[in-house]
Motif scaffolding. Structure first.
Motif, mmCIF file in Angstrom:
data_model
loop_
_atom_site.group_PDB
_atom_site.id
_atom_site.type_symbol
_atom_site.label_atom_id
_atom_site.label_comp_id
_atom_site.label_asym_id
_atom_site.label_seq_id
_atom_site.Cartn_x
_atom_site.Cartn_y
_atom_site.Cartn_z
ATOM 1 N N ILE A 120 0.836 -1.195 0.000
ATOM 2 C CA ILE A 120 0.000 0.000 0.000
ATOM 3 C C ILE A 120 0.874 1.248 0.000
ATOM 4 C CG2 ILE A 120 -1.664 1.347 1.354
ATOM 5 C CD1 ILE A 120 -2.940 -1.224 2.247
ATOM 6 N N ASN A 121 0.593 2.158 -0.929
ATOM 7 C CA ASN A 121 1.314 3.437 -0.999
ATOM 8 C C ASN A 121 0.607 4.441 -0.097
ATOM 9 O OD1 ASN A 121 3.205 2.484 -2.801
ATOM 10 N ND2 ASN A 121 2.071 3.123 -4.602
ATOM 11 N N LEU A 122 1.121 4.602 1.104
ATOM 12 C CA LEU A 122 0.483 5.431 2.122
ATOM 13 C C LEU A 122 1.010 6.862 2.059
ATOM 14 C CD1 LEU A 122 -1.316 5.644 4.666
ATOM 15 C CD2 LEU A 122 0.681 4.916 6.008
ATOM 16 N N THR A 123 0.097 7.818 1.971
ATOM 17 C CA THR A 123 0.449 9.238 2.014
ATOM 18 C C THR A 123 -0.268 9.876 3.198
ATOM 19 O OG1 THR A 123 0.625 9.310 -0.406
ATOM 20 C CG2 THR A 123 0.505 11.416 0.754
ATOM 21 N N ILE A 124 0.489 10.573 4.042
ATOM 22 C CA ILE A 124 -0.056 11.211 5.234
ATOM 23 C C ILE A 124 -0.173 12.710 4.994
ATOM 24 C CG2 ILE A 124 0.274 11.658 7.693
ATOM 25 C CD1 ILE A 124 -0.320 8.758 7.027
ATOM 26 N N TYR A 125 -1.335 13.271 5.316
ATOM 27 C CA TYR A 125 -1.565 14.703 5.178
ATOM 28 C C TYR A 125 -1.846 15.305 6.557
ATOM 29 C CZ TYR A 125 -2.097 13.763 0.187
ATOM 30 O OH TYR A 125 -1.883 13.363 -1.112
ATOM 31 N N ASP A 126 -1.215 16.441 6.808
ATOM 32 C CA ASP A 126 -1.453 17.191 8.039
ATOM 33 C C ASP A 126 -2.679 18.063 7.829
ATOM 34 O OD1 ASP A 126 -0.778 17.988 10.660
ATOM 35 O OD2 ASP A 126 0.160 19.808 9.897
ATOM 36 N N VAL A 127 -3.720 17.860 8.643
ATOM 37 C CA VAL A 127 -4.964 18.603 8.442
ATOM 38 C C VAL A 127 -5.369 19.300 9.734
ATOM 39 C CG1 VAL A 127 -5.815 17.100 6.598
ATOM 40 C CG2 VAL A 127 -6.361 16.553 8.963
ATOM 41 N N THR A 128 -6.145 20.348 9.579
ATOM 42 C CA THR A 128 -6.706 21.077 10.711
ATOM 43 C C THR A 128 -8.182 20.740 10.829
ATOM 44 O OG1 THR A 128 -7.356 23.000 9.386
ATOM 45 C CG2 THR A 128 -5.094 22.963 10.260
ATOM 46 N N PRO A 129 -8.787 21.002 11.982
ATOM 47 C CA PRO A 129 -10.227 20.753 12.101
ATOM 48 C C PRO A 129 -11.034 21.491 11.030
ATOM 49 C CG PRO A 129 -9.268 21.165 14.259
ATOM 50 C CD PRO A 129 -8.197 21.465 13.248
ATOM 51 N N GLN A 130 -10.537 22.623 10.557
ATOM 52 C CA GLN A 130 -11.276 23.428 9.588
ATOM 53 C C GLN A 130 -11.300 22.792 8.199
ATOM 54 O OE1 GLN A 130 -8.873 24.757 11.702
ATOM 55 N NE2 GLN A 130 -10.432 25.495 13.127
ATOM 56 N N ASN A 131 -10.214 22.171 7.781
ATOM 57 C CA ASN A 131 -10.185 21.627 6.418
ATOM 58 C C ASN A 131 -10.387 20.123 6.345
ATOM 59 O OD1 ASN A 131 -7.703 20.416 7.065
ATOM 60 N ND2 ASN A 131 -6.509 22.098 6.217
ATOM 61 N N LEU A 132 -10.636 19.511 7.502
ATOM 62 C CA LEU A 132 -10.799 18.061 7.532
ATOM 63 C C LEU A 132 -12.040 17.604 6.778
ATOM 64 C CD1 LEU A 132 -9.702 15.387 8.910
ATOM 65 C CD2 LEU A 132 -11.522 15.756 10.555
ATOM 66 N N ASN A 133 -13.195 18.223 7.084
ATOM 67 C CA ASN A 133 -14.448 17.817 6.440
ATOM 68 C C ASN A 133 -14.356 17.922 4.927
ATOM 69 O OD1 ASN A 133 -15.291 17.649 9.080
ATOM 70 N ND2 ASN A 133 -17.163 18.807 8.783
ATOM 71 N N GLU A 134 -13.834 19.024 4.455
ATOM 72 C CA GLU A 134 -13.738 19.237 3.007
ATOM 73 C C GLU A 134 -12.860 18.176 2.355
ATOM 74 O OE1 GLU A 134 -12.079 22.573 -0.183
ATOM 75 O OE2 GLU A 134 -12.264 23.068 1.945
#
Length: 292
Positions: A120-134
């Protein structure tokens, strides 16, 4: 035009012998001949010309051999890609991790997951509560780890992973070092370092206001590492999830009166069909011993 017709034609074009082509394709010669005849009817002309015991490609056959050869190669590539995806080989997986979730619990899990599912090619993104839903609703994220003080909308499914306390962090020589816990009233008049991405930020300051507790905000930052190092240097105190502490030497005690807790959860979009990679991630996260 069906894929087996293309395969039969290309094999016959290679061998120029209907009997040997049927043997290679593991079908009877009449079945192979019928398939090629049907293909000729669809294309509107003969593909082969027989002269006594010799078989030749017609001009149409020569052209179709080139074009259908590319179709066959593309089809095989598509089948191979599908098999790899379904067997979790080179399967993409985009995971958002809320910026306030510390690495102490997540990295050991991610390391184990990659060991179990190396394809599996795993990519991790740093997100904030504000942009998580989108990110989740748009499909830019397949799933996410988050810890929020309120329930999510019905559009999301959650799997609870673990619970953690909110703690006060301070330098070793601070008066809090002599205490086993920090009642929230003890924060009065402290120099406070404000974590702008904290999911509890608004409710925390509202609680202070209701208790008539005043703190002096000296610094605001979205950078968790900077803020923790500033605490270590004696520039102030802050409130942070207990497993988000990443700077060695920073001291901490749980906040009490009231206790402030959060659940860290794995979130997916409700009703959206999960890829095999996403399902594998959800299954592994659900059974992992997060607090072991």
């Amino acid at each position: 035009m069906e894929f087996h017709q293309i395969r039969y034609f290309l094999t016959t074009a290679e061998t120029l012998n209907f009997t040997r082509a049927a043997e290679r394709c593991n079908v009877s010669q009449p079945a192979l001949t019928r398939a090629i005849k049907k293909l000729e009817e669809e294309l509107g002309g003969a593909l082969f010309r027989r002269e006594r015991n010799r078989t030749h490609l017609t001009d149409l056959g020569q052209v179709m051999r080139e074009h259908l050869g590319r179709v066959n190669t593309t089809t095989q590539d598509a089948v191979l890609a599908a098999n790899k995806l379904l067997n979790l080989e080179k399967s993409p997986l985009k995971v958002g991790i809320m910026c306030t979730i510390g690495s102490a619990r997540t990295i050991p899990f991610l390391s184990r997951f990659q060991m179990i599912h190396p394809g599996i090619n795993l990519t991790i993104y740093d997100v904030t509560p504000q942009n998580l839903n989108e990110g989740l609703l748009s499909g830019n994220l397949d799933c996410a780890l988050l810890g929020l003080p309120t329930d999510l909308e019905d559009r999301f499914d959650t799997v609870r992973l673990y619970q953690e306390r909110m703690v006060a962090i301070f330098p070793a020589d601070h008066r809090f070092s002599a205490m086993t816990d920090i009642p929230i009233g003890e924060l009065a008049d402290e120099r406070y370092l404000d974590r702008l991405n904290c999911e509890f930020r608004n409710s925390f300051f509202e609680l202070l206001r209701k208790r008539d507790i005043e703190v002096s905000v000296w610094y605001k930052s979205e950078r968790e590492d900077w803020l923790q190092n500033m605490v270590l240097q004696g520039m102030g105190i802050s409130i942070i999830p207990e497993f988000a502490i990443s700077v060695e030497g920073v001291q901490n005690r749980p906040i009490t009166d009231p206790d402030i807790m959060r659940n860290v959860e794995l979130v997916t979009v409700s009703g959206r069909r999960r890829s095999p990679a996403v399902q594998a991630f959800v299954d592994e996260a659900a059974k992992y011993a997060w607090l072991a």
